[in-house]
Design a protein around this motif. Structure first.
Motif: not given
Length: 94
Positions: A61-66
């Motif tokens: 959820x908090x990952x900056x990876x899309x």
């Protein structure tokens, strides 16, 4: 993608309503809506509870990876079939 948008997408994949999520989090629907729109900062505890409800790692959820790919459409038919897939085998014939 913003954290609130990811939460919304995971919620929609589970066919959960904002009202359901709010009830499970013991907050109002309005307060939950603010989480999805990014108008409120999440505590670590609240994020963990949301991740638990959505059955995803909080890190996703908090990952900056899309890199998480959401392959779904928002049509009623697709939501219906998604619901059927989650119904117990004995109740599918109904």
């Amino acid at each position: 993608m913003a954290v609130g948008n990811k939460i919304k997408r995971y919620r929609e994949l589970r066919n959960f309503t904002q009202a359901y999520m709010a009830e499970e989090l013991n907050i109002s629907q309005n307060a939950y809506s603010k989480i999805e729109t990014g108008n409120v900062k999440l505590t670590v505890e609240r994020l963990q509870k949301i991740a638990e409800l959505l059955d995803v790692p909080a890190e996703d959820i908090i990952s900056f990876k899309d890199e998480q790919h959401f392959n779904f459409t928002n049509s009623t038919v697709d939501k219906f079939y998604g619901y059927i897939e989650n119904v117990h085998e004995d109740n599918k014939e109904l």
